[in-house]
Design a protein around this motif. Structure first.
Motif, PDB file in Angstrom:
ATOM      1  N   GLU A   3      27.108 124.490   9.510  1.00 17.85           N
ATOM      2  CA  GLU A   3      26.613 124.204  10.852  1.00 17.85           C
ATOM      3  C   GLU A   3      27.572 124.672  11.942  1.00 17.85           C
ATOM      4  O   GLU A   3      27.165 125.097  13.010  1.00 17.85           O
ATOM      5  CB  GLU A   3      26.350 122.702  10.993  1.00 17.85           C
ATOM      6  N   CYS A   4      28.867 124.619  11.626  1.00 19.95           N
ATOM      7  CA  CYS A   4      29.842 124.944  12.661  1.00 19.95           C
ATOM      8  C   CYS A   4      29.908 126.427  12.948  1.00 19.95           C
ATOM      9  O   CYS A   4      30.459 126.832  13.966  1.00 19.95           O
ATOM     10  CB  CYS A   4      31.232 124.456  12.240  1.00 19.95           C
ATOM     11  N   CYS A   5      29.367 127.262  12.061  1.00 18.37           N
ATOM     12  CA  CYS A   5      29.748 128.678  12.136  1.00 18.37           C
ATOM     13  C   CYS A   5      28.577 129.634  12.046  1.00 18.37           C
ATOM     14  O   CYS A   5      28.668 130.682  11.394  1.00 18.37           O
ATOM     15  CB  CYS A   5      30.771 129.002  11.039  1.00 18.37           C
ATOM     16  N   ALA A   6      27.465 129.343  12.713  1.00 15.01           N
ATOM     17  CA  ALA A   6      26.371 130.306  12.767  1.00 15.01           C
ATOM     18  C   ALA A   6      26.741 131.511  13.627  1.00 15.01           C
ATOM     19  O   ALA A   6      26.154 132.579  13.497  1.00 15.01           O
ATOM     20  CB  ALA A   6      25.105 129.638  13.308  1.00 15.01           C
ATOM     21  N   VAL A   7      27.723 131.337  14.505  1.00  9.58           N
ATOM     22  CA  VAL A   7      28.274 132.406  15.338  1.00  9.58           C
ATOM     23  C   VAL A   7      29.787 132.385  15.168  1.00  9.58           C
ATOM     24  O   VAL A   7      30.402 131.312  15.193  1.00  9.58           O
ATOM     25  CB  VAL A   7      27.899 132.212  16.821  1.00  9.58           C
ATOM     26  N   ARG A  62      28.349 126.656  16.853  1.00  9.98           N
ATOM     27  CA  ARG A  62      27.075 126.232  16.266  1.00  9.98           C
ATOM     28  C   ARG A  62      25.989 127.279  16.496  1.00  9.98           C
ATOM     29  O   ARG A  62      25.197 127.573  15.612  1.00  9.98           O
ATOM     30  CB  ARG A  62      26.659 124.888  16.852  1.00  9.98           C
ATOM     31  N   ASP A  63      25.944 127.848  17.708  1.00 12.22           N
ATOM     32  CA  ASP A  63      24.957 128.879  18.045  1.00 12.22           C
ATOM     33  C   ASP A  63      25.436 129.573  19.319  1.00 12.22           C
ATOM     34  O   ASP A  63      26.499 129.242  19.867  1.00 12.22           O
ATOM     35  CB  ASP A  63      23.551 128.295  18.207  1.00 12.22           C
ATOM     36  N   LEU A  64      24.670 130.530  19.816  1.00 16.83           N
ATOM     37  CA  LEU A  64      25.100 131.271  21.001  1.00 16.83           C
ATOM     38  C   LEU A  64      25.194 130.399  22.257  1.00 16.83           C
ATOM     39  O   LEU A  64      26.181 130.496  22.999  1.00 16.83           O
ATOM     40  CB  LEU A  64      24.168 132.458  21.241  1.00 16.83           C
ATOM     41  N   ARG A  67      28.328 128.570  22.100  1.00 16.29           N
ATOM     42  CA  ARG A  67      29.477 129.436  22.367  1.00 16.29           C
ATOM     43  C   ARG A  67      29.765 129.511  23.868  1.00 16.29           C
ATOM     44  O   ARG A  67      30.906 129.357  24.310  1.00 16.29           O
ATOM     45  CB  ARG A  67      29.218 130.841  21.809  1.00 16.29           C
ATOM     46  N   LYS A 101      27.944 137.126  12.657  1.00 15.60           N
ATOM     47  CA  LYS A 101      27.146 136.052  12.075  1.00 15.60           C
ATOM     48  C   LYS A 101      27.342 136.099  10.561  1.00 15.60           C
ATOM     49  O   LYS A 101      27.561 137.174   9.982  1.00 15.60           O
ATOM     50  CB  LYS A 101      25.668 136.213  12.420  1.00 15.60           C
ATOM     51  N   LEU A 165      26.725 140.256  15.073  1.00 14.09           N
ATOM     52  CA  LEU A 165      25.626 139.602  15.767  1.00 14.09           C
ATOM     53  C   LEU A 165      25.366 140.431  17.020  1.00 14.09           C
ATOM     54  O   LEU A 165      26.160 140.408  17.974  1.00 14.09           O
ATOM     55  CB  LEU A 165      25.995 138.168  16.130  1.00 14.09           C
TER      56      LEU A 165
END
Length: 237
Positions: A3-7, A62-64, A67, A101, A165
């Motif tokens: 969950e912590c690292c989708a980006v 978590r996501d863009l 970020r 990603k 990404l």
């Protein structure tokens, strides 16, 4: 997906001579928790063993949208304001950054609640950055099907495989490299284990005669090999 690292940001800084330990002291003391308090995950920070003036680090989001929120909160917040001058004076270039990603994150890739030690590491994080021709070039499939088995057989099973990404930079004050890449990281217990992997790879007919030539053909420019030593407070070690 972790969950912590989708980006993921992969950042490589070129520093003034003999300034790396100074930056690492600032980073490990103040900037790890300072960033994580705003919603980032500081996955790992490293000395480049092949360049005494390079500092490499990885952070996840978590996501863009997360970020953008986290970077705005940190870089316009009190922790960076307090330590920016001391950190920036060590750096020649901090713009070597890739937005990535995950393709695959293995069990050895740190989660948010992974221990964060405070001791000297003897391990090596090895890997590579492949510069690709295009986003739809089939490189990920080739790497997964043909490259990973050879890496694994020679003692370098990837802990993380990531690709570019392709998205607009949602925090323009920090530039990103505008290219498409695939990068991987593996953990080695020590220098001996890393050197043994390199010897096995050099001796592998499959690698030398089939896989390596194909990688060269598929790459837009020469591969960047990575051989990294975790700092005392790196989770990824």
């Amino acid at each position: 997906m972790n969950e912590c690292c989708a980006v993921v940001d992969l950042r490589q800084y070129t520093l003034y001579p003999e300034q790396r330990d100074t930056l690492i002291e600032i980073f490990d003391t103040y900037l790890v928790e300072g960033q994580e308090q705003t919603g980032m995950h500081i996955v790992g920070q490293f000395r480049d063993l092949d360049d005494p003036d390079r500092f490499v680090w990885i952070r996840g989001f978590r996501d863009l949208p997360a970020r953008a929120d986290a970077l705005n909160a940190f870089y316009y917040g009190p922790v960076w304001r307090a330590h920016a001058a001391a950190a920036n004076v060590t750096m020649i270039d901090s713009d070597n950054a890739l937005l990535l990603k995950p393709v695959r994150l293995g069990a050895g890739y740190p989660t948010l609640d992974a221990p964060r030690p405070d001791d000297t590491a003897s391990s090596v994080i090895g890997g590579a950055v492949y510069h690709r021709a295009a986003e739809d070039d089939g490189f990920v499939e080739y790497f997964t099907d043909q490259v990973v088995p050879v890496l694994t057989a020679t003692g370098a099973e990837p802990v993380a495989v990531l690709e570019s990404l392709v998205a607009e930079n949602n925090f323009p004050p920090l530039p990103l490299r505008g290219e498409v890449v695939l990068t991987w990281f593996a953990r080695f217990a020590d220098d001996t284990a890393y050197d043994d992997h390199r010897r096995q790879l050099a001796a592998s007919r499959v690698w030398q005669q089939r896989v390596l030539p194909e990688l060269v053909c598929r790459s837009a420019k020469p591969v960047q090999e990575l051989r990294l030593r975790p700092t005392a407070r790196s989770q990824f070690r």
